[in-house]
Scaffold this motif. Structure first.
Motif, PDB file in Angstrom:
ATOM      1  N   THR A   1       1.545 -13.737   3.427  1.00 40.81           N
ATOM      2  CA  THR A   1       2.575 -12.921   2.769  1.00 40.81           C
ATOM      3  C   THR A   1       1.929 -11.840   1.898  1.00 40.81           C
ATOM      4  O   THR A   1       2.478 -10.740   1.769  1.00 40.81           O
ATOM      5  N   VAL A   2       0.783 -12.147   1.324  1.00 41.67           N
ATOM      6  CA  VAL A   2       0.061 -11.169   0.502  1.00 41.67           C
ATOM      7  C   VAL A   2      -0.486 -10.052   1.390  1.00 41.67           C
ATOM      8  O   VAL A   2      -0.357  -8.860   1.074  1.00 41.67           O
ATOM      9  N   ALA A   3      -1.068 -10.428   2.532  1.00 41.92           N
ATOM     10  CA  ALA A   3      -1.623  -9.424   3.455  1.00 41.92           C
ATOM     11  C   ALA A   3      -0.510  -8.526   3.980  1.00 41.92           C
ATOM     12  O   ALA A   3      -0.655  -7.295   4.043  1.00 41.92           O
ATOM     13  N   LYS A   4       0.609  -9.133   4.352  1.00 41.74           N
ATOM     14  CA  LYS A   4       1.730  -8.374   4.899  1.00 41.74           C
ATOM     15  C   LYS A   4       2.260  -7.377   3.867  1.00 41.74           C
ATOM     16  O   LYS A   4       2.494  -6.204   4.175  1.00 41.74           O
ATOM     17  N   THR A   5       2.426  -7.832   2.637  1.00 38.57           N
ATOM     18  CA  THR A   5       2.959  -6.971   1.578  1.00 38.57           C
ATOM     19  C   THR A   5       1.997  -5.823   1.277  1.00 38.57           C
ATOM     20  O   THR A   5       2.410  -4.678   1.108  1.00 38.57           O
ATOM     21  N   LEU A   6       0.713  -6.134   1.233  1.00 37.64           N
ATOM     22  CA  LEU A   6      -0.278  -5.083   0.967  1.00 37.64           C
ATOM     23  C   LEU A   6      -0.333  -4.067   2.109  1.00 37.64           C
ATOM     24  O   LEU A   6      -0.484  -2.864   1.870  1.00 37.64           O
ATOM     25  N   ARG A   7      -0.201  -4.547   3.348  1.00 31.31           N
ATOM     26  CA  ARG A   7      -0.190  -3.616   4.492  1.00 31.31           C
ATOM     27  C   ARG A   7       1.004  -2.668   4.401  1.00 31.31           C
ATOM     28  O   ARG A   7       0.864  -1.463   4.592  1.00 31.31           O
ATOM     29  N   TRP A   8       2.185  -3.228   4.119  1.00 29.38           N
ATOM     30  CA  TRP A   8       3.382  -2.381   3.953  1.00 29.38           C
ATOM     31  C   TRP A   8       3.150  -1.354   2.851  1.00 29.38           C
ATOM     32  O   TRP A   8       3.456  -0.180   3.019  1.00 29.38           O
ATOM     33  N   PHE A   9       2.631  -1.835   1.725  1.00 22.38           N
ATOM     34  CA  PHE A   9       2.457  -0.970   0.561  1.00 22.38           C
ATOM     35  C   PHE A   9       1.540   0.208   0.888  1.00 22.38           C
ATOM     36  O   PHE A   9       1.838   1.365   0.581  1.00 22.38           O
ATOM     37  N   ILE A  10       0.426  -0.086   1.540  1.00 20.03           N
ATOM     38  CA  ILE A  10      -0.555   0.967   1.823  1.00 20.03           C
ATOM     39  C   ILE A  10      -0.025   1.921   2.895  1.00 20.03           C
ATOM     40  O   ILE A  10      -0.263   3.130   2.833  1.00 20.03           O
ATOM     41  N   GLU A  11       0.763   1.385   3.848  1.00 17.61           N
ATOM     42  CA  GLU A  11       1.377   2.260   4.859  1.00 17.61           C
ATOM     43  C   GLU A  11       2.444   3.169   4.243  1.00 17.61           C
ATOM     44  O   GLU A  11       2.651   4.296   4.685  1.00 17.61           O
ATOM     45  N   ASP A  12       3.151   2.661   3.238  1.00 22.04           N
ATOM     46  CA  ASP A  12       4.241   3.430   2.618  1.00 22.04           C
ATOM     47  C   ASP A  12       3.739   4.474   1.621  1.00 22.04           C
ATOM     48  O   ASP A  12       4.454   5.429   1.314  1.00 22.04           O
ATOM     49  N   LEU A  13       2.527   4.277   1.109  1.00 20.04           N
ATOM     50  CA  LEU A  13       2.030   5.138   0.031  1.00 20.04           C
ATOM     51  C   LEU A  13       2.085   6.639   0.341  1.00 20.04           C
ATOM     52  O   LEU A  13       2.572   7.413  -0.490  1.00 20.04           O
ATOM     53  N   PRO A  14       1.620   7.068   1.539  1.00 22.92           N
ATOM     54  CA  PRO A  14       1.591   8.526   1.775  1.00 22.92           C
ATOM     55  C   PRO A  14       2.968   9.175   1.669  1.00 22.92           C
ATOM     56  O   PRO A  14       3.095  10.257   1.102  1.00 22.92           O
ATOM     57  N   ALA A  15       4.025   8.510   2.187  1.00 22.01           N
ATOM     58  CA  ALA A  15       5.374   9.084   2.114  1.00 22.01           C
ATOM     59  C   ALA A  15       6.019   8.820   0.755  1.00 22.01           C
ATOM     60  O   ALA A  15       6.913   9.558   0.332  1.00 22.01           O
ATOM     61  N   GLY A  16       5.598   7.745   0.116  1.00 23.54           N
ATOM     62  CA  GLY A  16       6.067   7.457  -1.236  1.00 23.54           C
ATOM     63  C   GLY A  16       7.484   6.937  -1.341  1.00 23.54           C
ATOM     64  O   GLY A  16       8.045   6.872  -2.431  1.00 23.54           O
TER      65      GLY A  16
END
Ligand SMILES: [Zn+2]
Length: 180
Positions: free
Chosen positions: A150-165
Protein backbone atom coordinates in the motif's frame (compact mmCIF):
# COMPACT_ATOMS: atom_id res chain seq x y z
CA UNK A 1 -10.07 -15.85 20.41
CA UNK A 2 -10.33 -18.51 23.11
CA UNK A 3 -11.88 -16.78 26.11
CA UNK A 4 -14.63 -14.21 26.57
CA UNK A 5 -13.21 -10.75 27.33
CA UNK A 6 -16.32 -9.99 29.42
CA UNK A 7 -16.55 -13.05 31.69
CA UNK A 8 -13.45 -15.18 30.86
CA UNK A 9 -15.55 -18.24 29.93
CA UNK A 10 -14.37 -20.24 26.88
CA UNK A 11 -15.96 -19.01 23.64
CA UNK A 12 -17.33 -21.11 20.78
CA UNK A 13 -17.61 -20.30 17.09
CA UNK A 14 -21.17 -20.31 15.80
CA UNK A 15 -23.57 -18.27 13.70
CA UNK A 16 -25.73 -16.17 16.06
CA UNK A 17 -29.51 -16.01 15.41
CA UNK A 18 -30.24 -13.51 12.62
CA UNK A 19 -26.58 -13.44 11.51
CA UNK A 20 -24.96 -15.21 8.56
CA UNK A 21 -21.33 -15.50 9.64
CA UNK A 22 -19.39 -17.48 12.20
CA UNK A 23 -18.71 -15.39 15.33
CA UNK A 24 -16.96 -16.03 18.61
CA UNK A 25 -19.87 -16.41 21.03
CA UNK A 26 -19.84 -16.73 24.80
CA UNK A 27 -22.47 -19.19 25.96
CA UNK A 28 -21.98 -18.14 29.59
CA UNK A 29 -22.79 -14.41 29.32
CA UNK A 30 -24.26 -14.28 25.81
CA UNK A 31 -21.75 -11.78 24.39
CA UNK A 32 -21.08 -12.02 20.65
CA UNK A 33 -17.50 -10.94 19.93
CA UNK A 34 -17.61 -9.31 16.49
CA UNK A 35 -14.32 -8.93 14.65
CA UNK A 36 -14.23 -6.26 11.94
CA UNK A 37 -11.53 -4.77 9.71
CA UNK A 38 -9.11 -2.20 11.08
CA UNK A 39 -8.22 1.15 9.59
CA UNK A 40 -4.57 2.05 9.04
CA UNK A 41 -4.02 5.81 8.73
CA UNK A 42 -0.99 7.52 7.29
CA UNK A 43 0.33 10.54 5.43
CA UNK A 44 2.33 11.52 2.41
CA UNK A 45 3.96 14.47 4.14
CA UNK A 46 6.14 16.80 2.10
CA UNK A 47 8.51 19.65 2.79
CA UNK A 48 10.28 21.53 0.01
CA UNK A 49 9.42 18.86 -2.56
CA UNK A 50 10.73 16.01 -0.43
CA UNK A 51 8.70 13.14 0.98
CA UNK A 52 8.81 11.94 4.59
CA UNK A 53 9.71 8.27 5.11
CA UNK A 54 10.21 6.30 8.31
CA UNK A 55 12.30 3.18 8.90
CA UNK A 56 10.33 0.67 10.91
CA UNK A 57 11.65 -0.32 14.35
CA UNK A 58 8.86 -2.86 14.86
CA UNK A 59 7.65 -6.05 13.22
CA UNK A 60 6.29 -6.73 10.72
CA UNK A 61 8.83 -5.48 8.18
CA UNK A 62 11.44 -4.32 10.73
CA UNK A 63 14.07 -2.14 9.03
CA UNK A 64 11.98 -1.44 5.94
CA UNK A 65 10.87 2.04 4.88
CA UNK A 66 7.29 3.23 5.15
CA UNK A 67 5.13 6.28 5.01
CA UNK A 68 4.25 7.18 8.61
CA UNK A 69 1.08 5.18 9.38
CA UNK A 70 -0.62 3.14 12.05
CA UNK A 71 -3.89 1.86 13.46
CA UNK A 72 -6.77 4.24 14.10
CA UNK A 73 -7.53 4.83 17.78
CA UNK A 74 -10.96 5.18 19.36
CA UNK A 75 -12.20 8.76 19.61
CA UNK A 76 -10.24 10.26 16.72
CA UNK A 77 -11.05 11.11 13.12
CA UNK A 78 -9.10 9.50 10.31
CA UNK A 79 -7.31 12.81 9.61
CA UNK A 80 -6.40 13.20 13.28
CA UNK A 81 -5.09 9.65 13.36
CA UNK A 82 -2.95 10.21 10.28
CA UNK A 83 -1.47 13.37 11.81
CA UNK A 84 -0.92 11.61 15.16
CA UNK A 85 0.96 8.73 13.53
CA UNK A 86 3.15 11.20 11.64
CA UNK A 87 4.00 13.00 14.86
CA UNK A 88 4.61 9.76 16.79
CA UNK A 89 6.78 8.09 14.16
CA UNK A 90 8.71 11.04 12.71
CA UNK A 91 8.26 13.91 15.17
CA UNK A 92 6.70 15.92 12.35
CA UNK A 93 3.61 18.09 12.84
CA UNK A 94 1.81 17.39 9.59
CA UNK A 95 -0.78 19.89 8.35
CA UNK A 96 -3.37 17.60 6.76
CA UNK A 97 -4.49 18.76 3.31
CA UNK A 98 -6.68 16.10 1.74
CA UNK A 99 -7.49 12.41 1.54
CA UNK A 100 -5.39 10.92 -1.23
CA UNK A 101 -5.48 7.10 -1.19
CA UNK A 102 -7.91 4.47 0.09
CA UNK A 103 -6.65 0.91 -0.34
CA UNK A 104 -8.51 -2.16 0.92
CA UNK A 105 -6.41 -5.13 1.96
CA UNK A 106 -9.13 -7.71 2.64
CA UNK A 107 -6.89 -10.71 3.32
CA UNK A 108 -5.39 -8.98 6.37
CA UNK A 109 -8.72 -7.34 7.32
CA UNK A 110 -7.45 -3.78 6.87
CA UNK A 111 -8.18 -0.61 4.93
CA UNK A 112 -5.31 1.86 4.54
CA UNK A 113 -5.98 5.60 4.19
CA UNK A 114 -3.26 8.09 3.27
CA UNK A 115 -3.68 11.85 3.51
CA UNK A 116 -1.59 14.46 1.77
CA UNK A 117 0.05 16.73 4.33
CA UNK A 118 2.75 19.33 4.58
CA UNK A 119 5.37 20.07 7.21
CA UNK A 120 6.44 23.57 8.22
CA UNK A 121 10.08 22.57 8.76
CA UNK A 122 12.39 19.69 7.93
CA UNK A 123 13.09 18.94 11.60
CA UNK A 124 12.78 15.22 12.41
CA UNK A 125 12.51 13.42 15.74
CA UNK A 126 11.82 9.72 15.09
CA UNK A 127 9.78 8.04 17.81
CA UNK A 128 10.12 4.59 19.38
CA UNK A 129 8.49 2.83 16.43
CA UNK A 130 11.04 4.24 13.97
CA UNK A 131 14.75 3.51 13.57
CA UNK A 132 15.08 6.60 11.42
CA UNK A 133 13.11 9.24 9.51
CA UNK A 134 14.28 10.95 6.33
CA UNK A 135 13.17 13.34 3.59
CA UNK A 136 13.60 11.90 0.10
CA UNK A 137 13.13 13.34 -3.36
CA UNK A 138 10.94 11.31 -5.76
CA UNK A 139 14.15 9.98 -7.36
CA UNK A 140 15.47 8.77 -4.00
CA UNK A 141 12.51 6.55 -2.95
CA UNK A 142 13.98 3.17 -1.91
CA UNK A 143 11.48 1.09 -3.93
CA UNK A 144 13.14 -2.24 -3.11
CA UNK A 145 13.06 -1.55 0.62
CA UNK A 146 9.47 -0.38 1.12
CA UNK A 147 7.59 -2.13 3.90
CA UNK A 148 4.13 -2.61 2.38
CA UNK A 149 2.43 -2.77 -1.05
CA UNK A 150 0.00 0.00 0.00
CA UNK A 151 2.95 2.32 0.67
CA UNK A 152 4.53 1.55 -2.73
CA UNK A 153 1.21 2.03 -4.51
CA UNK A 154 0.54 5.37 -2.81
CA UNK A 155 4.04 6.64 -3.52
CA UNK A 156 3.77 5.60 -7.18
CA UNK A 157 0.47 7.49 -7.54
CA UNK A 158 1.93 10.51 -5.78
CA UNK A 159 5.02 10.71 -7.98
CA UNK A 160 2.97 10.15 -11.16
CA UNK A 161 0.54 12.92 -10.15
CA UNK A 162 3.22 15.45 -9.20
CA UNK A 163 3.92 16.90 -12.69
CA UNK A 164 0.22 17.76 -13.30
CA UNK A 165 -0.32 18.70 -9.67
CA UNK A 166 -3.97 17.60 -9.57
CA UNK A 167 -3.58 14.97 -6.82
CA UNK A 168 -7.00 13.25 -7.21
CA UNK A 169 -8.26 10.64 -4.75
CA UNK A 170 -7.07 7.14 -5.64
CA UNK A 171 -8.80 3.93 -4.57
CA UNK A 172 -7.79 0.33 -5.04
CA UNK A 173 -7.74 -3.07 -3.41
CA UNK A 174 -4.77 -5.36 -2.96
CA UNK A 175 -5.85 -8.97 -3.28
CA UNK A 176 -3.84 -11.91 -2.09
CA UNK A 177 -3.49 -14.69 -4.64
CA UNK A 178 -2.14 -17.87 -3.07
CA UNK A 179 1.03 -19.21 -4.71
CA UNK A 180 0.59 -22.57 -6.48
ZN1 LIG B 1 -18.83 -14.20 28.49
Amino acid sequence: MKFCSVCAHAVVQKIPPGDNRLRFCCEACGTVHYENPKMVLGTVTTFGGKILLCKRAIEPRYGFWTLPAGFMENGETTAQGAARETLEEAGVEAAIEKLYAVIDVPHVHQTHLFYLASASSDALDPGEESLDAIWVSPEEVPWEQLAFPTVAKTLRWFIEDLPAGMMPLHTDAIRYTPKK
